[in-house]
Design an enzyme around this catalytic site. Structure first.
Site, PDB file in Angstrom:
ATOM      1  N   GLU A 173       0.845  -1.191   0.000  1.00 29.80           N
ATOM      2  CA  GLU A 173       0.000   0.000   0.000  1.00 29.80           C
ATOM      3  C   GLU A 173       0.888   1.252   0.000  1.00 29.80           C
ATOM      4  O   GLU A 173       1.846   1.334   0.750  1.00 29.80           O
ATOM      5  CB  GLU A 173      -0.897  -0.022   1.256  1.00 29.80           C
ATOM      6  CG  GLU A 173      -1.857   1.141   1.349  1.00 29.80           C
ATOM      7  CD  GLU A 173      -2.684   1.314   0.081  1.00 29.80           C
ATOM      8  OE1 GLU A 173      -3.498   0.427  -0.213  1.00 29.80           O
ATOM      9  OE2 GLU A 173      -2.490   2.323  -0.629  1.00 29.80           O
ATOM     10  N   LYS A 228       8.464  -1.339  -2.003  1.00 27.62           N
ATOM     11  CA  LYS A 228       7.771  -0.559  -0.964  1.00 27.62           C
ATOM     12  C   LYS A 228       8.780   0.067   0.003  1.00 27.62           C
ATOM     13  O   LYS A 228       8.702   1.249   0.337  1.00 27.62           O
ATOM     14  CB  LYS A 228       6.779  -1.471  -0.221  1.00 27.62           C
ATOM     15  CG  LYS A 228       6.129  -0.859   0.982  1.00 27.62           C
ATOM     16  CD  LYS A 228       5.258   0.342   0.640  1.00 27.62           C
ATOM     17  CE  LYS A 228       4.965   1.167   1.861  1.00 27.62           C
ATOM     18  NZ  LYS A 228       4.129   2.322   1.630  1.00 27.62           N
ATOM     19  N   CYS A 284       5.787   4.871   9.578  1.00 26.71           N
ATOM     20  CA  CYS A 284       6.467   4.002   8.601  1.00 26.71           C
ATOM     21  C   CYS A 284       7.868   4.406   8.155  1.00 26.71           C
ATOM     22  O   CYS A 284       8.721   3.529   8.013  1.00 26.71           O
ATOM     23  CB  CYS A 284       5.567   3.834   7.388  1.00 26.71           C
ATOM     24  SG  CYS A 284       4.082   2.915   7.826  1.00 26.71           S
TER      25      CYS A 284
HETATM   26  P1  NAD Z   1      -2.316  -0.363  12.477  1.00 29.31           P
HETATM   27  O1  NAD Z   1      -1.513  -0.702  13.661  1.00 29.31           O
HETATM   28  O2  NAD Z   1      -3.128   0.897  12.453  1.00 29.31           O
HETATM   29  O3  NAD Z   1      -3.357  -1.563  12.179  1.00 29.31           O
HETATM   30  C1  NAD Z   1      -3.023  -2.919  12.190  1.00 29.31           C
HETATM   31  C2  NAD Z   1      -4.199  -3.698  12.787  1.00 29.31           C
HETATM   32  O4  NAD Z   1      -3.951  -5.098  12.630  1.00 29.31           O
HETATM   33  C3  NAD Z   1      -4.394  -3.463  14.293  1.00 29.31           C
HETATM   34  O5  NAD Z   1      -5.706  -2.950  14.512  1.00 29.31           O
HETATM   35  C4  NAD Z   1      -4.208  -4.870  14.914  1.00 29.31           C
HETATM   36  O6  NAD Z   1      -5.057  -5.109  16.014  1.00 29.31           O
HETATM   37  C5  NAD Z   1      -4.553  -5.765  13.747  1.00 29.31           C
HETATM   38  N1  NAD Z   1      -4.007  -7.123  13.858  1.00 29.31           N
HETATM   39  C6  NAD Z   1      -2.737  -7.503  14.160  1.00 29.31           C
HETATM   40  N2  NAD Z   1      -2.632  -8.843  14.134  1.00 29.31           N
HETATM   41  C7  NAD Z   1      -3.857  -9.334  13.818  1.00 29.31           C
HETATM   42  C8  NAD Z   1      -4.374 -10.641  13.626  1.00 29.31           C
HETATM   43  N3  NAD Z   1      -3.589 -11.717  13.750  1.00 29.31           N
HETATM   44  N4  NAD Z   1      -5.683 -10.792  13.314  1.00 29.31           N
HETATM   45  C9  NAD Z   1      -6.476  -9.713  13.174  1.00 29.31           C
HETATM   46  N5  NAD Z   1      -6.036  -8.431  13.327  1.00 29.31           N
HETATM   47  C10 NAD Z   1      -4.742  -8.249  13.642  1.00 29.31           C
HETATM   48  O7  NAD Z   1      -1.321  -0.403  11.236  1.00 29.31           O
HETATM   49  P2  NAD Z   1      -1.467   0.402   9.851  1.00 29.31           P
HETATM   50  O8  NAD Z   1      -0.992   1.793   9.993  1.00 29.31           O
HETATM   51  O9  NAD Z   1      -2.823   0.141   9.292  1.00 29.31           O
HETATM   52  O10 NAD Z   1      -0.353  -0.360   8.986  1.00 29.31           O
HETATM   53  C11 NAD Z   1      -0.545  -1.698   8.578  1.00 29.31           C
HETATM   54  C12 NAD Z   1       0.570  -2.070   7.617  1.00 29.31           C
HETATM   55  O11 NAD Z   1       0.508  -1.233   6.447  1.00 29.31           O
HETATM   56  C13 NAD Z   1       1.992  -1.892   8.171  1.00 29.31           C
HETATM   57  O12 NAD Z   1       2.814  -2.892   7.650  1.00 29.31           O
HETATM   58  C14 NAD Z   1       2.418  -0.544   7.614  1.00 29.31           C
HETATM   59  O13 NAD Z   1       3.817  -0.452   7.452  1.00 29.31           O
HETATM   60  C15 NAD Z   1       1.748  -0.530   6.256  1.00 29.31           C
HETATM   61  N6  NAD Z   1       1.422   0.803   5.723  1.00 29.31           N
HETATM   62  C16 NAD Z   1       0.930   1.763   6.547  1.00 29.31           C
HETATM   63  C17 NAD Z   1       0.580   3.000   6.005  1.00 29.31           C
HETATM   64  C18 NAD Z   1       0.017   4.108   6.877  1.00 29.31           C
HETATM   65  O14 NAD Z   1      -0.135   5.202   6.366  1.00 29.31           O
HETATM   66  N7  NAD Z   1      -0.297   3.879   8.133  1.00 29.31           N
HETATM   67  C19 NAD Z   1       0.710   3.242   4.633  1.00 29.31           C
HETATM   68  C20 NAD Z   1       1.202   2.213   3.830  1.00 29.31           C
HETATM   69  C21 NAD Z   1       1.549   0.987   4.388  1.00 29.31           C
HETATM   70  C1  UGA Z   2       4.336   7.905   3.736  1.00 28.35           C
HETATM   71  C2  UGA Z   2       4.429   7.803   2.205  1.00 28.35           C
HETATM   72  O1  UGA Z   2       4.262   9.114   1.660  1.00 28.35           O
HETATM   73  C3  UGA Z   2       3.364   6.864   1.664  1.00 28.35           C
HETATM   74  O2  UGA Z   2       3.512   6.707   0.250  1.00 28.35           O
HETATM   75  C4  UGA Z   2       3.503   5.495   2.346  1.00 28.35           C
HETATM   76  O3  UGA Z   2       2.498   4.618   1.897  1.00 28.35           O
HETATM   77  C5  UGA Z   2       3.401   5.671   3.847  1.00 28.35           C
HETATM   78  O4  UGA Z   2       4.434   6.597   4.291  1.00 28.35           O
HETATM   79  C6  UGA Z   2       3.618   4.402   4.601  1.00 28.35           C
HETATM   80  O5  UGA Z   2       4.215   3.481   4.109  1.00 28.35           O
HETATM   81  O6  UGA Z   2       3.179   4.427   5.750  1.00 28.35           O
HETATM   82  P1  UGA Z   2       2.814   9.245   5.431  1.00 28.35           P
HETATM   83  O7  UGA Z   2       3.839   8.863   6.434  1.00 28.35           O
HETATM   84  O8  UGA Z   2       1.392   9.010   5.757  1.00 28.35           O
HETATM   85  O9  UGA Z   2       3.081   8.487   4.048  1.00 28.35           O
HETATM   86  O10 UGA Z   2       2.929  10.783   5.100  1.00 28.35           O
HETATM   87  P2  UGA Z   2       3.946  11.690   4.257  1.00 28.35           P
HETATM   88  O11 UGA Z   2       3.148  12.693   3.534  1.00 28.35           O
HETATM   89  O12 UGA Z   2       4.889  10.896   3.471  1.00 28.35           O
HETATM   90  O13 UGA Z   2       4.718  12.459   5.414  1.00 28.35           O
HETATM   91  C7  UGA Z   2       5.596  11.791   6.291  1.00 28.35           C
HETATM   92  C8  UGA Z   2       6.324  12.805   7.143  1.00 28.35           C
HETATM   93  O14 UGA Z   2       7.208  13.589   6.345  1.00 28.35           O
HETATM   94  C9  UGA Z   2       5.407  13.811   7.844  1.00 28.35           C
HETATM   95  O15 UGA Z   2       5.854  14.046   9.145  1.00 28.35           O
HETATM   96  C10 UGA Z   2       5.537  15.063   6.995  1.00 28.35           C
HETATM   97  O16 UGA Z   2       5.288  16.236   7.716  1.00 28.35           O
HETATM   98  C11 UGA Z   2       6.975  14.970   6.554  1.00 28.35           C
HETATM   99  N1  UGA Z   2       7.245  15.719   5.296  1.00 28.35           N
HETATM  100  C12 UGA Z   2       6.669  15.325   4.135  1.00 28.35           C
HETATM  101  C13 UGA Z   2       8.111  16.796   5.322  1.00 28.35           C
HETATM  102  O17 UGA Z   2       8.652  17.162   6.398  1.00 28.35           O
HETATM  103  N2  UGA Z   2       8.377  17.458   4.155  1.00 28.35           N
HETATM  104  C14 UGA Z   2       7.816  17.093   2.970  1.00 28.35           C
HETATM  105  O18 UGA Z   2       8.113  17.750   1.933  1.00 28.35           O
HETATM  106  C15 UGA Z   2       6.945  15.998   2.959  1.00 28.35           C
END
Ligand code: NAD
Ligand code: UGA
Length: 475
Positions: A173, A228, A284
């Site tokens: 994602e 990723k 992340c």
């Molecule tokens: P999160 O902690 O918000 O959510 C994960 C959920 O999974 C939790 O609610 C937890 O209770 C649940 N869970 C864990 N083990 C489980 C199981 N065995 N059965 C059922 N539920 C279970 O995490 P998130 O921010 O949604 O991130 C999830 C993944 O996506 C991570 O690997 C992260 O790196 C990736 N990711 C996050 C973002 C973001 O913006 N947060 C963006 C891209 C990718």
């Molecule tokens: C980031 C990536 O942008 C997503 O593509 C990815 O899916 C995600 O991580 C993930 O794997 O979790 P996110 O962390 O939600 O997304 O937000 P960003 O917009 O990337 O910002 C991350 C941090 O960098 C923030 O604290 C933001 O304020 C900072 N930032 C961003 C800066 O300081 N300067 C910039 O120009 C851009």
């Protein structure tokens, strides 16, 4: 599964109802009206919040999310703790669970903790029926798909479950918080990694309902998993690069906005991700770079590991230097001084505070004795209390040590304060009435703008000291 069957994905399950699972499945349900999408989680509290009648109580705040939940929930989008049932019924399962940095044991501080990937895979191994396509959506180290395949293959033969087959794909994602719904509806690209054409086509069939085919890139499993980590490392690298130059601007008289604009005008560099700030936060960037560093060291590539690790070193330095300069400018002590903090989330339009620079800067200021008045439009006082590890004060005026309170009225909070520190660029901060806010601050008073929210031209007549990130001099 044959070519016809690939079009018959009727039931989709997503394991993990977090920041990714919730919004991504909401958009999937919005775009695939004939498909039943069930998002499951081990946390009863999280599922209850997703099912709350009051949409203000959803566990994730994202612009546009409430509207989709209100349209699709309990029609073709369900949130449930009944994990076994959802897995049994699913033709396709997304794994969207947390993959944080390991805190103890081998690889602590760097490697990904795959506990939840393994536990969700074992749930699938226990309950899946017929043919199931499994998709890694979580961010994982390269070769994780092999772990999933091994667990599924070795647990395939379960009594009374009939013949069971699995196809494991990677589709990481890329959404960013705060713009998740837009990113999910109009992604730059979708990645599918895998070896099984039928599985890949079935997933493509789903994505093609709203994403142009040319944006769907198919790679091998390991390229997809690694892409990723690399995408996040490159994005974070740009921020550390511009933050490093912001410090150089401040001592040379150059202006970071002018530098960003001039280098970003070069098509090869591009203009995005060149905004300096108090250090990148979010759940992340740091964990994914640490994971990359761990992988490089594991494969004996120490120089490569050191190269990427420096991005984190610079990030930690940036937030420390900001706290230090605030203390220095307030006559080298913030003891019992009132400081208004604007913004606690790691970026605007989200209630997420994970790894927010605000946590570290506020803690440091409190350790130095400051009394903080913290404002954020979406983050709750309970969350701030948990992040800081310090309870909110009952009466800030009576405190004799570093402490904090949550505020709603910025104007009132600024009264007799020594400084305002802007840590998140919420839009609402741009349109505050800065004339009246700064009038009753204790003089000499300061604004520390770590997010380039304010135009110096608009506040220069307010008899206030202004420090802006990457601005070459104290104006
Ligand atoms: P999160 O902690 O918000 O959510 C994960 C959920 O999974 C939790 O609610 C937890 O209770 C649940 N869970 C864990 N083990 C489980 C199981 N065995 N059965 C059922 N539920 C279970 O995490 P998130 O921010 O949604 O991130 C999830 C993944 O996506 C991570 O690997 C992260 O790196 C990736 N990711 C996050 C973002 C973001 O913006 N947060 C963006 C891209 C990718
Ligand atoms: C980031 C990536 O942008 C997503 O593509 C990815 O899916 C995600 O991580 C993930 O794997 O979790 P996110 O962390 O939600 O997304 O937000 P960003 O917009 O990337 O910002 C991350 C941090 O960098 C923030 O604290 C933001 O304020 C900072 N930032 C961003 C800066 O300081 N300067 C910039 O120009 C851009």
């Amino acid at each position: 599964m044959n070519d016809q069957d690939e079009k018959k994905i009727k039931n989709i399950c997503c394991i993990g109802a977090g920041y990714v699972g919730g919004p991504s499945m909401a958009v999937l349900a919005e775009k695939c009206l004939d498909t039943v999408v069930t998002v499951v989680d081990i946390s009863q509290e999280r599922i209850n919040k997703w099912n709350d009648d009051n949409l203000e109580n959803l566990p994730v705040y994202e612009p546009g999310l409430k509207e989709i939940i209100s349209n699709r929930r309990n029609k073709n989008l369900f949130f449930s703790n009944n994990i076994s049932k959802a897995i049994k019924e699913a033709d396709m399962i997304f794994i969207s669970v947390n993959t944080p940095t390991k805190l103890e044991g081998f690889g602590a501080g760097f490697a990904s903790d795959l506990t939840w990937i393994e536990s969700s895979t074992r749930e699938i191994a226990k309950y899946a029926e017929g043919h199931t396509i499994i998709i890694e959506k979580s961010t994982v180290p390269v070769k994780t798909a092999r772990i999933i395949e091994t667990i599924l293959e070795t647990n395939k033969n379960v009594e009374n479950c009939g013949e069971r087959t699995f196809s494991v794909l990677s589709s990481p994602e890329f959404l960013a918080e705060g713009s998740a719904i837009k990113d999910l509806r109009y992604p730059d690209r979708i990645l599918i990694g895998g070896n099984d054409d039928l599985g890949i086509n079935a997933l493509k069939f789903i994505y093609k309902k709203w994403i142009p085919e040319e944006k769907i890139l198919v790679t091998n499993l390991w390229s997809s998993e690694l892409s990723k980590l690399v995408a996040n490392a490159f994005l974070a690298q740009r921020i550390s690069s511009i933050n490093s130059i912001s410090a150089l601007c401040e001592v040379t008289g150059a202006r970071i906005d002018e530098i960003s604009n001039s280098i970003g005008s070069d098509n090869r560099i591009g203009s995005k991700f060149l905004k300096p700030g108090p250090a990148f936060g979010g759940s992340c960037f740091q964990k994914d770079i640490l994971n990359l560093v761990y992988l490089c060291r594991y494969y004996g590539l120490d120089e490569v590991a050191n190269y990427w690790e420096n991005i984190i070193t610079l990030n930690i330095w940036q937030r420390k230097r900001i706290t230090k300069l605030i203390v220095e400018k307030l006559f080298n002590t913030v003891n019992l001084k009132k400081i208004v903090i604007l913004g606690f989330s790691y970026k605007p339009n989200t209630n997420d505070t994970r790894e927010s620079a605000a946590i570290y800067i506020c803690k440091d200021l409190i350790d130095n004795g400051a009394k903080l008045l913290i404002h954020d439009p979406q983050v709750s006082p309970e969350q701030i209390s948990e992040d800081l590890g310090i309870n909110e004060s009952h009466d800030l005026d009576q405190e004799t040590k570093g402490s904090w309170i949550f505020i709603k009225d910025i104007q009132k909070a600024a009264n007799q304060s020594d400084a305002i520190v802007i840590l998140t660029e919420w839009n609402s901060y741009k349109t505050l009435n800065w004339t009246s806010i700064t009038t009753y601050m204790r003089k000499p008073s300061w604004i520390f703008d770590t997010r380039s929210v304010l135009e110096y031209q608009n506040i220069k007549d307010h008899h206030i000291n202004y420090w802006g990130i990457g601005q070459g001099f104290d104006i």
